[in-house]
Scaffold this motif. Structure first.
Motif, PDB file in Angstrom:
ATOM      1  N   GLU A 130      -3.296  39.176 -16.449  1.00 14.65           N
ATOM      2  CA  GLU A 130      -2.307  39.260 -16.067  1.00 14.65           C
ATOM      3  C   GLU A 130      -1.717  40.184 -15.211  1.00 14.65           C
ATOM      4  N   LEU A 131      -1.942  41.490 -15.500  1.00 18.56           N
ATOM      5  CA  LEU A 131      -1.451  41.987 -15.022  1.00 18.56           C
ATOM      6  C   LEU A 131      -2.148  42.427 -12.760  1.00 18.56           C
ATOM      7  N   ALA A 132      -2.582  41.084 -12.722  1.00 20.54           N
ATOM      8  CA  ALA A 132      -3.167  41.295 -11.867  1.00 20.54           C
ATOM      9  C   ALA A 132      -2.177  39.928 -11.046  1.00 20.54           C
ATOM     10  N   ARG A 133      -1.920  39.041 -11.844  1.00 20.48           N
ATOM     11  CA  ARG A 133      -0.802  38.135 -11.796  1.00 20.48           C
ATOM     12  C   ARG A 133       0.918  38.754 -10.795  1.00 20.48           C
ATOM     13  N   GLU A 134       1.031  40.062 -11.839  1.00 20.06           N
ATOM     14  CA  GLU A 134       1.718  40.570 -11.201  1.00 20.06           C
ATOM     15  C   GLU A 134       1.493  41.323 -10.461  1.00 20.06           C
ATOM     16  N   GLY A 135       0.741  41.252  -9.376  1.00 21.18           N
ATOM     17  CA  GLY A 135       0.641  42.584  -8.358  1.00 21.18           C
ATOM     18  C   GLY A 135      -0.067  43.964  -8.613  1.00 21.18           C
ATOM     19  N   ILE A 136       0.031  44.082 -10.265  1.00 22.55           N
ATOM     20  CA  ILE A 136      -0.607  45.608 -10.960  1.00 22.55           C
ATOM     21  C   ILE A 136      -2.192  45.513 -11.157  1.00 22.55           C
ATOM     22  N   GLU A 137      -2.193  46.404 -10.677  1.00 21.96           N
ATOM     23  CA  GLU A 137      -4.382  46.735 -10.055  1.00 21.96           C
ATOM     24  C   GLU A 137      -4.599  47.626 -10.788  1.00 21.96           C
ATOM     25  N   VAL A 138      -5.494  48.841 -12.212  1.00 21.46           N
ATOM     26  CA  VAL A 138      -5.148  48.542 -12.804  1.00 21.46           C
ATOM     27  C   VAL A 138      -6.894  50.089 -12.699  1.00 21.46           C
ATOM     28  N   GLU A 139      -6.977  51.280 -12.547  1.00 23.91           N
ATOM     29  CA  GLU A 139      -8.444  51.767 -12.578  1.00 23.91           C
ATOM     30  C   GLU A 139      -9.411  50.517 -13.781  1.00 23.91           C
ATOM     31  N   ARG A 140     -11.115  50.159 -13.212  1.00 26.43           N
ATOM     32  CA  ARG A 140     -11.690  50.030 -14.565  1.00 26.43           C
ATOM     33  C   ARG A 140     -12.875  50.319 -14.017  1.00 26.43           C
ATOM     34  N   LYS A 141     -13.467  50.889 -15.523  1.00 27.29           N
ATOM     35  CA  LYS A 141     -15.013  51.538 -15.178  1.00 27.29           C
ATOM     36  C   LYS A 141     -15.913  50.443 -14.816  1.00 27.29           C
ATOM     37  N   LYS A 142     -16.076  50.933 -14.232  1.00 26.59           N
ATOM     38  CA  LYS A 142     -18.045  50.271 -14.310  1.00 26.59           C
ATOM     39  C   LYS A 142     -18.546  49.604 -15.128  1.00 26.59           C
ATOM     40  N   ARG A 143     -19.494  48.608 -14.909  1.00 28.37           N
ATOM     41  CA  ARG A 143     -20.610  48.329 -16.070  1.00 28.37           C
ATOM     42  C   ARG A 143     -21.766  47.894 -15.710  1.00 28.37           C
ATOM     43  N   LEU A 144     -22.476  48.873 -16.692  1.00 32.24           N
ATOM     44  CA  LEU A 144     -24.385  48.200 -16.431  1.00 32.24           C
ATOM     45  C   LEU A 144     -24.432  47.141 -16.841  1.00 32.24           C
ATOM     46  N   VAL A 145     -24.952  46.161 -16.095  1.00 26.66           N
ATOM     47  CA  VAL A 145     -25.489  45.226 -16.284  1.00 26.66           C
ATOM     48  C   VAL A 145     -27.163  45.007 -15.871  1.00 26.66           C
ATOM     49  N   GLN A 146     -27.327  43.275 -16.190  1.00 25.89           N
ATOM     50  CA  GLN A 146     -28.883  43.667 -15.681  1.00 25.89           C
ATOM     51  C   GLN A 146     -29.066  42.219 -14.932  1.00 25.89           C
ATOM     52  N   ILE A 147     -29.883  41.758 -13.335  1.00 25.24           N
ATOM     53  CA  ILE A 147     -30.023  40.078 -13.303  1.00 25.24           C
ATOM     54  C   ILE A 147     -31.620  40.899 -13.461  1.00 25.24           C
ATOM     55  N   PHE A 148     -31.729  39.827 -14.377  1.00 25.72           N
ATOM     56  CA  PHE A 148     -33.282  39.573 -14.706  1.00 25.72           C
ATOM     57  C   PHE A 148     -33.851  38.732 -13.696  1.00 25.72           C
ATOM     58  N   ASP A 149     -33.109  37.578 -12.823  1.00 28.26           N
ATOM     59  CA  ASP A 149     -34.286  37.681 -11.492  1.00 28.26           C
ATOM     60  C   ASP A 149     -32.945  36.590 -10.999  1.00 28.26           C
ATOM     61  N   ILE A 150     -33.365  36.361  -9.393  1.00 31.61           N
ATOM     62  CA  ILE A 150     -32.689  35.558  -8.580  1.00 31.61           C
ATOM     63  C   ILE A 150     -33.444  34.514  -8.030  1.00 31.61           C
ATOM     64  N   THR A 151     -32.947  33.751  -8.134  1.00 31.94           N
ATOM     65  CA  THR A 151     -33.634  32.299  -7.309  1.00 31.94           C
ATOM     66  C   THR A 151     -33.019  32.240  -5.557  1.00 31.94           C
ATOM     67  N   ILE A 152     -33.242  31.896  -4.902  1.00 28.97           N
ATOM     68  CA  ILE A 152     -32.839  31.266  -4.073  1.00 28.97           C
ATOM     69  C   ILE A 152     -33.371  30.440  -3.993  1.00 28.97           C
ATOM     70  N   ASP A 153     -31.639  29.000  -3.961  1.00 28.95           N
ATOM     71  CA  ASP A 153     -32.533  27.375  -3.392  1.00 28.95           C
ATOM     72  C   ASP A 153     -32.159  27.520  -2.224  1.00 28.95           C
ATOM     73  N   ARG A 154     -31.667  27.823  -1.513  1.00 26.82           N
ATOM     74  CA  ARG A 154     -31.583  27.046  -0.447  1.00 26.82           C
ATOM     75  C   ARG A 154     -30.216  27.933   1.001  1.00 26.82           C
ATOM     76  N   ILE A 155     -30.191  28.469   1.614  1.00 23.51           N
ATOM     77  CA  ILE A 155     -29.516  28.855   2.594  1.00 23.51           C
ATOM     78  C   ILE A 155     -29.100  27.783   3.729  1.00 23.51           C
ATOM     79  N   GLU A 156     -27.849  27.573   3.302  1.00 27.51           N
ATOM     80  CA  GLU A 156     -26.957  26.746   4.987  1.00 27.51           C
ATOM     81  C   GLU A 156     -26.004  27.690   5.089  1.00 27.51           C
ATOM     82  N   LEU A 157     -25.637  28.073   6.318  1.00 24.83           N
ATOM     83  CA  LEU A 157     -24.722  29.266   6.174  1.00 24.83           C
ATOM     84  C   LEU A 157     -23.830  28.700   6.847  1.00 24.83           C
ATOM     85  N   PRO A 158     -22.433  29.056   5.617  1.00 25.38           N
ATOM     86  CA  PRO A 158     -22.363  29.923   5.192  1.00 25.38           C
ATOM     87  C   PRO A 158     -22.376  30.341   4.179  1.00 25.38           C
TER      88      PRO A 158
END
Length: 304
Positions: A130-158
């Motif tokens: 809602e704030l973003a749509r009004e052009g307002i950007e506020v400070e956010r805190k980074k959050r620790l998340v976990q990526i257990f795995d990433i499997t690349i299926d296909r690379i066809e740039l871009p």
């Protein structure tokens, strides 16, 4: 009232709130809640809780998830996905597959992620989008998340197609944006399909039209997952009828109130049922008090 969980396939164009509103009309009941927001352009698994199972919503939101995503390199947007306003475009022809793979694999493990402005997170009572749509950007805190795995299926740039297994609270849009930034080309999410939330998988999910058809043909109960099935790994106990009111009022329960004795350890969780096999709730054992204490109630005392 219908109680349990239904595995919905959220279609493109619907918000998670739209799905709940549609289901209220189809099922004719108000007590319905979803278990985690999916962007309107995203598709896939959205477990929806019905009736007393809405008490599970927060627990299902905590589950790990699997996504299939398409990362579009060379384009940075304000929403971090293809629907946003383009902020910058860059050439991707100099990127090599080995460099891309090395960069992406580097995200496996814990990583600090800055929640995007276009998200449903609240700051001082207002949603960020809602704030973003009004052009307002506020400070956010980074959050620790976990990526257990990433499997690349296909690379066809871009474009890069990949499967991401991650913890709760992970924004795949932001992951795509961050990878693009690290590669020096920028990037955004072009497509997203959620294929699994906890035990709920894409192959078992139902579109709203299918749910409506099952309701009309009287077969809806066949696809409703019972609330207690979410705790199938826990041992079960049955409270004797003479102590039924203790249970339904949320009072602590002594081992002798049960129809059978069971050896349990400190803090061990159990499912408690009545003699009619009605699921009452989840209790944990307190050794010092010698009693089972209520963790979460899933029963309506109006039953008897």
């Amino acid at each position: 009232m219908i109680n349990g969980i239904i595995n919905i396939y959220k279609e493109k164009g619907y918000t998670s709130h739209d799905v709940v509103a549609k289901l209220r009309g189809i099922l004719g009941q108000k007590k319905i809640g979803h278990t985690g927001t999916l962007d309107p352009d995203a598709e896939g698994v959205l477990p929806v809780c019905l009736g007393r199972a809405t008490r599970l919503c927060d627990m299902l939101t905590e589950k790990n998830k699997i996504y299939e995503a398409v990362l579009l390199l060379g384009k940075t947007t304000d929403t971090q996905d293809i629907t946003g306003r383009v902020l910058e475009e860059r050439d991707t022809s100099s990127l090599t597959e080995s460099y891309i793979k090395e960069c992406i694999q580097g995200y496996i493990g814990e990583y600090e992620q800055l929640p995007p402005m276009y998200s449903a997170l609240k700051v001082k009572g207002r949603k960020l989008y809602e704030l973003a749509r009004e052009g307002i950007e506020v400070e956010r805190k980074k959050r620790l998340v976990q990526i257990f795995d990433i499997t690349i299926d296909r690379i066809e740039l871009p474009r890069i197609s990949m499967e991401v297994k991650c913890s709760k609270g992970t924004y795949i849009r932001t992951l795509c944006h961050d990878i693009g930034q690290d590669l020096g080309a920028g990037g955004c999410m072009e497509a997203l399909l959620r294929t699994k939330v906890g035990r709920f998988e894409l192959k078992d999910s139902l579109r709203l039209a299918q749910v409506e058809n099952l309701k009309e043909t009287g077969k809806l109960s066949e696809v409703i997952v019972p609330t207690d099935a979410m705790f199938s790994e826990l041992p079960s106990l049955t409270v004797a009828d003479e102590y039924w009111t203790y249970a339904c009022n949320g009072n602590p329960l002594k081992p002798e109130y049960m129809t059978k004795k069971k050896t349990v350890s400190e803090g061990e969780r159990v499912r408690i049922y009545d003699e009619e096999k009605t699921f009452i709730g989840i209790y944990h054992y307190n050794i010092s008090k010698g009693e089972y204490r209520l963790g979460k109630m899933f029963f309506s005392p109006s039953k008897k």
